[in-house]
Design a protein around this motif. Structure first.
Motif, PDB file in Angstrom:
ATOM      1  N   THR A   1       0.835  -1.209   0.000  1.00 30.58           N
ATOM      2  CA  THR A   1       0.000   0.000   0.000  1.00 30.58           C
ATOM      3  C   THR A   1       0.864   1.251   0.000  1.00 30.58           C
ATOM      4  OG1 THR A   1      -1.742  -1.173   1.211  1.00 30.58           O
ATOM      5  CG2 THR A   1      -1.809   1.236   1.258  1.00 30.58           C
TER       6      THR A   1
ATOM      7  N   TRP B   1       0.914   4.109  -2.807  1.00 32.52           N
ATOM      8  CA  TRP B   1       0.607   5.481  -2.371  1.00 32.52           C
ATOM      9  C   TRP B   1       1.675   6.458  -2.857  1.00 32.52           C
ATOM     10  CZ3 TRP B   1      -3.398   7.864   0.192  1.00 32.52           C
ATOM     11  CH2 TRP B   1      -3.147   9.130   0.726  1.00 32.52           C
TER      12      TRP B   1
ATOM     13  N   ARG C   1      -5.917   8.593  -3.548  1.00 32.24           N
ATOM     14  CA  ARG C   1      -6.475   7.412  -2.891  1.00 32.24           C
ATOM     15  C   ARG C   1      -7.242   6.502  -3.855  1.00 32.24           C
ATOM     16  NH1 ARG C   1     -10.134   9.130   1.786  1.00 32.24           N
ATOM     17  NH2 ARG C   1      -8.155  10.053   2.444  1.00 32.24           N
ATOM     18  N   ASP C   2      -8.027   7.089  -4.744  1.00 38.66           N
ATOM     19  CA  ASP C   2      -8.809   6.262  -5.668  1.00 38.66           C
ATOM     20  C   ASP C   2      -7.896   5.478  -6.618  1.00 38.66           C
ATOM     21  OD1 ASP C   2     -11.146   7.147  -4.547  1.00 38.66           O
ATOM     22  OD2 ASP C   2     -11.524   8.691  -6.064  1.00 38.66           O
TER      23      ASP C   2
ATOM     24  N   ALA D   1     -11.521   2.273  -1.345  1.00 37.80           N
ATOM     25  CA  ALA D   1     -10.784   3.477  -0.969  1.00 37.80           C
ATOM     26  C   ALA D   1     -10.690   3.622   0.551  1.00 37.80           C
ATOM     27  CB  ALA D   1     -11.455   4.707  -1.589  1.00 37.80           C
TER      28      ALA D   1
ATOM     29  N   VAL E   1      -7.775   1.744   1.814  1.00 35.53           N
ATOM     30  CA  VAL E   1      -6.532   2.505   1.614  1.00 35.53           C
ATOM     31  C   VAL E   1      -6.377   3.539   2.718  1.00 35.53           C
ATOM     32  CG1 VAL E   1      -5.317   4.082   0.077  1.00 35.53           C
ATOM     33  CG2 VAL E   1      -6.605   2.150  -0.882  1.00 35.53           C
ATOM     34  N   ARG E   2      -7.474   4.219   3.058  1.00 37.52           N
ATOM     35  CA  ARG E   2      -7.409   5.245   4.109  1.00 37.52           C
ATOM     36  C   ARG E   2      -7.017   4.621   5.438  1.00 37.52           C
ATOM     37  NH1 ARG E   2     -12.412   9.273   5.821  1.00 37.52           N
ATOM     38  NH2 ARG E   2     -11.266  10.423   7.438  1.00 37.52           N
TER      39      ARG E   2
END
Length: 415
Positions: free
Chosen positions: A347, A351, A358-359, A369, A372-373
């Protein structure tokens, strides 16, 4: 070359004994016949146009006269105890002539054409003299047979000389080309390389591109490349299992020509180095050899362009340094369970590559998403403000770059 009495011309001479007076008449005509023969060859064989002037013309005319004199000795039965004695030097001269043609870079076509023209002119002039001297028709027929048997033997001797010269010079040049290629690989000085190229009669190109490929595929590839391509078939420095690979050093394959080279190599396990000035061809070879070691061969077979794997080459330049870098910058992940550490590392890499979009990261990792956050929140807890430090970002990208030809494998998501 067969110089024995059993060869066609001496055999024919045994059946033909020209009268001594007729032989003398024909010998008197030899200078004129030789001059007319040379003139006809010069006019009718384009390769020799303008080539028989001055001293060269005098020498050729003398050689033709000598050959005709040898023929008359046969026809007159003027032989010593060994019937091939006058015939031998003439055949040796024809053999040497064939070798000279090969050294001049000419094929046998021109020389054989010259023999045909010479035989026609010589027969016409000598037959005219013999007829005027009262030679019988039956003798003239045997005389004609002997003329053309003699020319056939001269032609065969020249062909043998031409073939032997090509065979000898071909082997010698092949050795010189091999030595040039190995001097290039060893990084020899410019003076040594220039001398090697001159000795091998090899035209210096702008650049050379190294191509490594299985030895079994070399013949088919060479047939599609330029004649200046150099080959090294064994003992390639710095490569394990080098006996299974051959190296080609291909001239002038930069720009569009590089794309053509890659098309020639389509469907083959080849590795193509960068084009380099020909004196620096070793650098192209070393790059290709590094990619052989670093990047797995694709399946199905396809050529590997080293220009597409520069990052792998850079990261593979010092494996110990890369291992130390990974240990240091990935230390915050070291306390986590392996599966969690792997997911967070993947990740973080995505990133950084997608500059925090994020998308895009979610699409790249095939997750939501919000996942990911959540993961980036965990990484912020582990790294803090260091994720905003440009130097740390660079080190993380290098440390998280997957090995060449491999993808990071993620376990089933447990979030």
């Amino acid at each position: 070359m067969d110089e024995s009495p059993s060869s066609p011309a001496p055999r024919g001479a045994a059946d033909l004994q020209l009268d001594a007076d007729i032989g003398a008449v024909l010998r008197d005509r030899l200078p004129a016949v030789a001059a007319q023969t040379v003139a006809a060859v010069t006019e009718e064989v384009p390769s020799y146009a303008g080539g028989f002037s001055g001293t060269m013309g005098d020498n050729i005319e003398a050689a033709v006269q000598m050959a005709l004199a040898g023929f008359l000795k046969l026809a007159s039965g003027s032989r010593d105890s060994d019937p091939s004695t006058p015939h031998g030097p003439t055949l040796e001269g024809a053999y040497a002539l064939g070798r000279g043609e090969a050294r001049s870079g000419r094929s046998m076509d021109a020389l054989l054409a010259a023999y045909r023209v010479g035989a026609r002119v010589a027969w016409r002039e000598m037959a005219d003299a013999a007829t005027k001297a009262g030679v019988a028709a039956s003798t003239m027929a045997r005389f004609a047979e002997l003329v053309f048997a003699y020319i056939d033997e001269l032609s065969a001797a020249s062909v043998a000389g031409h073939t032997d010269e090509l065979s000898t010079t071909g082997r010698v040049r092949e050795r010189y080309l091999d030595r040039l290629a190995r001097n290039l690989l060893s990084g020899a000085s410019a003076d040594v390389l220039a001398a090697s190229a001159e000795r091998a009669d090899w035209p210096e190109p702008r650049t050379l591109t190294a191509v490594l490929l299985p030895a079994a595929q070399v013949r088919g590839v060479l047939s599609l490349l330029g004649s200046g391509t150099l080959r090294v078939g064994d003992e390639l420095p710095g490569l394990e299992d080098s006996e299974e690979l051959s190296l080609l050093l291909v001239p002038d394959m930069e720009g569009r020509d590089r794309r053509r080279l890659l098309r020639v190599l389509a469907g083959k396990h080849a590795v193509v180095g960068p084009p380099r000035p020909w004196l620096a061809a070793r650098a192209s070879y070393l790059r290709a050899a590094r990619v052989v070691d670093l990047v797995p061969a694709p399946d199905p077979p396809a050529p590997l362009d080293t220009e597409d794997h520069l990052v792998d080459v850079v990261l593979g330049a010092d494996p110990d340094a890369l291992a130390d870098l990974r240990t240091r910058v990935l230390e915050p992940l070291g306390e986590l369970r392996p599966a969690t550490a792997q997911r967070l590392g993947e990740t973080l890499r995505s990133w950084l590559l997608h500059q925090g979009r994020r998308d895009d990261v979610a699409a790249d990792l095939h997750v939501h998403a919000q996942t990911v956050r959540y993961r980036m929140g965990q990484l912020r807890d582990l790294y803090g403000d260091r994720l905003d430090d440009a130097q740390v970002v660079l080190e993380l990208l290098l440390a998280l770059h997957p090995p060449a030809g491999e993808d990071v494998v993620l376990p089933d998501d447990e979030d």
